[in-house]
Design a protein around this motif. Structure first.
Motif, PDB file in Angstrom:
ATOM      1  N   GLY A 140     -10.356   2.478  10.884  1.00 55.65           N
ATOM      2  CA  GLY A 140     -11.091   3.390  11.735  1.00 55.65           C
ATOM      3  C   GLY A 140     -11.347   2.775  13.102  1.00 55.65           C
ATOM      4  O   GLY A 140     -11.367   1.546  13.242  1.00 55.65           O
ATOM      5  N   PHE A 190      -2.325  -0.278   9.658  1.00 58.52           N
ATOM      6  CA  PHE A 190      -3.239  -0.407   8.526  1.00 58.52           C
ATOM      7  C   PHE A 190      -4.308   0.687   8.482  1.00 58.52           C
ATOM      8  O   PHE A 190      -5.152   0.682   7.598  1.00 58.52           O
ATOM      9  CB  PHE A 190      -3.893  -1.787   8.539  1.00 58.52           C
ATOM     10  CG  PHE A 190      -2.899  -2.899   8.322  1.00 58.52           C
ATOM     11  CD1 PHE A 190      -2.459  -3.214   7.044  1.00 58.52           C
ATOM     12  CD2 PHE A 190      -2.374  -3.601   9.392  1.00 58.52           C
ATOM     13  CE1 PHE A 190      -1.537  -4.224   6.844  1.00 58.52           C
ATOM     14  CE2 PHE A 190      -1.446  -4.617   9.199  1.00 58.52           C
ATOM     15  CZ  PHE A 190      -1.017  -4.923   7.918  1.00 58.52           C
ATOM     16  N   ALA A 191      -4.270   1.619   9.436  1.00 60.35           N
ATOM     17  CA  ALA A 191      -5.137   2.805   9.422  1.00 60.35           C
ATOM     18  C   ALA A 191      -6.628   2.470   9.405  1.00 60.35           C
ATOM     19  O   ALA A 191      -7.424   3.157   8.773  1.00 60.35           O
ATOM     20  CB  ALA A 191      -4.787   3.705   8.238  1.00 60.35           C
ATOM     21  N   ARG A 236       0.800   3.648   2.794  1.00 59.25           N
ATOM     22  CA  ARG A 236       1.211   3.200   4.135  1.00 59.25           C
ATOM     23  C   ARG A 236       2.581   2.526   4.085  1.00 59.25           C
ATOM     24  O   ARG A 236       2.921   1.754   4.988  1.00 59.25           O
ATOM     25  CB  ARG A 236       0.192   2.206   4.713  1.00 59.25           C
ATOM     26  CG  ARG A 236      -1.246   2.667   4.716  1.00 59.25           C
ATOM     27  CD  ARG A 236      -1.483   3.809   5.681  1.00 59.25           C
ATOM     28  NE  ARG A 236      -1.213   3.425   7.066  1.00 59.25           N
ATOM     29  CZ  ARG A 236      -1.206   4.283   8.077  1.00 59.25           C
ATOM     30  NH1 ARG A 236      -1.408   5.567   7.857  1.00 59.25           N
ATOM     31  NH2 ARG A 236      -0.972   3.870   9.309  1.00 59.25           N
ATOM     32  N   ARG A 295      -4.836  -0.128  13.812  1.00 59.52           N
ATOM     33  CA  ARG A 295      -4.960   1.330  13.747  1.00 59.52           C
ATOM     34  C   ARG A 295      -3.697   2.012  13.209  1.00 59.52           C
ATOM     35  O   ARG A 295      -3.752   2.805  12.269  1.00 59.52           O
ATOM     36  CB  ARG A 295      -5.278   1.886  15.139  1.00 59.52           C
ATOM     37  CG  ARG A 295      -5.400   3.400  15.210  1.00 59.52           C
ATOM     38  CD  ARG A 295      -6.535   3.932  14.380  1.00 59.52           C
ATOM     39  NE  ARG A 295      -6.582   5.400  14.408  1.00 59.52           N
ATOM     40  CZ  ARG A 295      -7.378   6.126  13.655  1.00 59.52           C
ATOM     41  NH1 ARG A 295      -8.222   5.549  12.818  1.00 59.52           N
ATOM     42  NH2 ARG A 295      -7.354   7.449  13.738  1.00 59.52           N
ATOM     43  N   GLU A 296      -2.546   1.707  13.782  1.00 64.89           N
ATOM     44  CA  GLU A 296      -1.317   2.418  13.437  1.00 64.89           C
ATOM     45  C   GLU A 296      -0.703   1.944  12.126  1.00 64.89           C
ATOM     46  O   GLU A 296      -0.150   2.734  11.373  1.00 64.89           O
ATOM     47  CB  GLU A 296      -0.287   2.259  14.553  1.00 64.89           C
ATOM     48  CG  GLU A 296      -0.668   2.952  15.846  1.00 64.89           C
ATOM     49  CD  GLU A 296      -0.651   4.460  15.703  1.00 64.89           C
ATOM     50  OE1 GLU A 296       0.449   5.030  15.640  1.00 64.89           O
ATOM     51  OE2 GLU A 296      -1.738   5.060  15.632  1.00 64.89           O
ATOM     52  N   ARG A 329       1.041   2.624  22.192  1.00 61.59           N
ATOM     53  CA  ARG A 329       1.981   3.623  21.669  1.00 61.59           C
ATOM     54  C   ARG A 329       3.074   3.945  22.675  1.00 61.59           C
ATOM     55  O   ARG A 329       4.246   4.114  22.310  1.00 61.59           O
ATOM     56  CB  ARG A 329       1.223   4.907  21.323  1.00 61.59           C
ATOM     57  CG  ARG A 329       0.465   4.885  20.005  1.00 61.59           C
ATOM     58  CD  ARG A 329      -0.345   6.144  19.862  1.00 61.59           C
ATOM     59  NE  ARG A 329      -1.005   6.259  18.570  1.00 61.59           N
ATOM     60  CZ  ARG A 329      -1.978   7.115  18.332  1.00 61.59           C
ATOM     61  NH1 ARG A 329      -2.409   7.930  19.304  1.00 61.59           N
ATOM     62  NH2 ARG A 329      -2.539   7.175  17.138  1.00 61.59           N
ATOM     63  N   GLU A 364       4.844   2.847   7.291  1.00 58.30           N
ATOM     64  CA  GLU A 364       4.300   2.139   8.442  1.00 58.30           C
ATOM     65  C   GLU A 364       4.410   0.626   8.251  1.00 58.30           C
ATOM     66  O   GLU A 364       4.746  -0.112   9.189  1.00 58.30           O
ATOM     67  CB  GLU A 364       2.836   2.522   8.669  1.00 58.30           C
ATOM     68  CG  GLU A 364       2.625   3.950   9.122  1.00 58.30           C
ATOM     69  CD  GLU A 364       2.577   4.940   7.957  1.00 58.30           C
ATOM     70  OE1 GLU A 364       2.850   4.533   6.806  1.00 58.30           O
ATOM     71  OE2 GLU A 364       2.286   6.120   8.212  1.00 58.30           O
ATOM     72  N   SER A 396       6.783  -1.672  10.694  1.00 62.21           N
ATOM     73  CA  SER A 396       6.099  -2.581  11.609  1.00 62.21           C
ATOM     74  C   SER A 396       6.484  -4.037  11.430  1.00 62.21           C
ATOM     75  O   SER A 396       6.191  -4.868  12.297  1.00 62.21           O
ATOM     76  CB  SER A 396       4.577  -2.444  11.438  1.00 62.21           C
ATOM     77  OG  SER A 396       4.184  -2.852  10.136  1.00 62.21           O
ATOM     78  N   ASP A 430       0.871  -1.174   0.000  1.00 60.79           N
ATOM     79  CA  ASP A 430       0.000   0.000   0.000  1.00 60.79           C
ATOM     80  C   ASP A 430       0.909   1.225   0.000  1.00 60.79           C
ATOM     81  O   ASP A 430       1.495   1.563   1.037  1.00 60.79           O
ATOM     82  CB  ASP A 430      -0.916  -0.004   1.228  1.00 60.79           C
ATOM     83  CG  ASP A 430      -1.832   1.211   1.278  1.00 60.79           C
ATOM     84  OD1 ASP A 430      -1.732   2.072   0.377  1.00 60.79           O
ATOM     85  OD2 ASP A 430      -2.642   1.307   2.214  1.00 60.79           O
TER      86      ASP A 430
END
Length: 308
Positions: free
Chosen positions: A130, A127-128, A94, A124-125, A153, A97, A101, A91
């Motif tokens: 919701g 693969f974003a 992303r 969340r962090e 986090r 990230e 990761s 992606d």
């Protein structure tokens, strides 16, 4: 689209989610397969196939991780994730990230989190997703997920390096490192290592290893230079390959079978951690695995003969 086509389109994403939660290639593949079985058995089509499958693979991965944590606590010696040579999910939005990761360092940091914290952080962090999707996946309220993310986090940021090396810098450093390793160049190796470098191995009690842990540039350089040139004399080859997005190599015996993997963690222009993965149980997905004990005996005999 048929169910099979929908699933296959999302398979790379599902594997990438499961791998980051579980840290195991085989476990992630099993989680994805179980997700398919549940999807195939469902009599109704979900409103969002992506949301349904992502939630399903997340729940399965959480359950697997909870049972796996006991085994990892009893694991002989250091435990590393199963190495990933190529992440199937891409992606561009992303990319940073995703790459960060999947590194060995990040996956080991994720081990500090609870299964729920780990799942929330990944969704969340990385693969974003919701918060509504995250909440549905882990079976908690959105408010609870926000709190889980705050804790996750905090743990992750406390263990992250303050400055990361860029990709080109890592490649150039790795090239110099493996050249010096091949030549047994102690000084050349030491120049590339951080003063507090660590050499750590994961053999799981199933294979010989240099040492469970060696610290300090001088100690690590001497040990590497004393062993690896001898491996080339018994026809062990070094195949450069990224390991979990980090520069590394696959070492193979004379028959091309996988002997062990090495990954380099680079920070501020120096190698700060060298991770060697020797446990054959974690290498089967890379290719046919060599008999490391036989190679160790041959190495010992070659060195003995040379001193006679």
């Amino acid at each position: 689209m048929t169910k099979v086509e929908e699933f296959e389109e999302l398979r790379p994403l599902l594997f990438s989610i499961a791998y980051r939660i579980l840290g195991g290639v085989g476990e992630a593949e099993d989680a994805v397969q179980e997700t398919w079985l549940r999807f195939a058995a469902s009599a109704t089509r979900p409103t969002s196939t992506k949301a349904f499958l992502s939630a399903t693979v997340t729940r399965i991965s959480i359950d697997v991780l909870r049972s796996a944590r006991v085994r990892r606590e009893q694991y002989p010696g250091p435990w590393f994730p199963e190495p990933l040579l190529n992440d199937p999910y891409e992606d561009p939005a992303r990319a940073v990230e995703l790459a960060d990761s999947v590194s060995m360092a990040a996956l080991l940091l994720l081990e500090r989190l609870s299964p729920l914290e780990r799942a929330v952080f990944v969704l969340r962090e990385v693969f974003a997703f919701g918060f509504d999707e995250v909440a549905a996946a882990v079976g908690r309220s959105e408010a609870a997920c926000r709190q889980l993310l705050v804790r996750a986090r905090r743990h992750m940021e406390a263990g992250r390096p303050r400055f990361a090396a860029d990709r080109q810098e890592r490649r150039e450093l790795a090239t110099r490192f493996f050249d010096a390793l091949r030549d047994g160049d102690v000084g050349g190796l030491q120049d590339l290592l951080a003063a507090d470098v660590q050499l750590v191995g994961d053999a799981g009690g199933n294979a010989p290893q240099l040492a469970k842990a060696v610290m300090g540039a001088a100690n690590v350089a001497r040990l590497l230079a004393a062993v690896y040139p001898w491996l080339t004399r018994i026809d062990v080859t070094c195949e450069r390959h990224d390991i979990n997005g980090e520069p590394g190599a696959i070492f193979r015996d004379r028959d091309g079978m996988v002997l062990h993997l090495m990954a380099l963690d680079v920070l501020d222009g120096r190698i700060r951690t060298i991770r060697g993965l020797n446990n054959p149980e974690k290498l089967t997905h890379v290719g046919p695995v060599a008999d490391a004990w036989a190679v160790a005996r041959e190495l010992k005999e070659a060195r003995r003969t040379a001193t006679v």
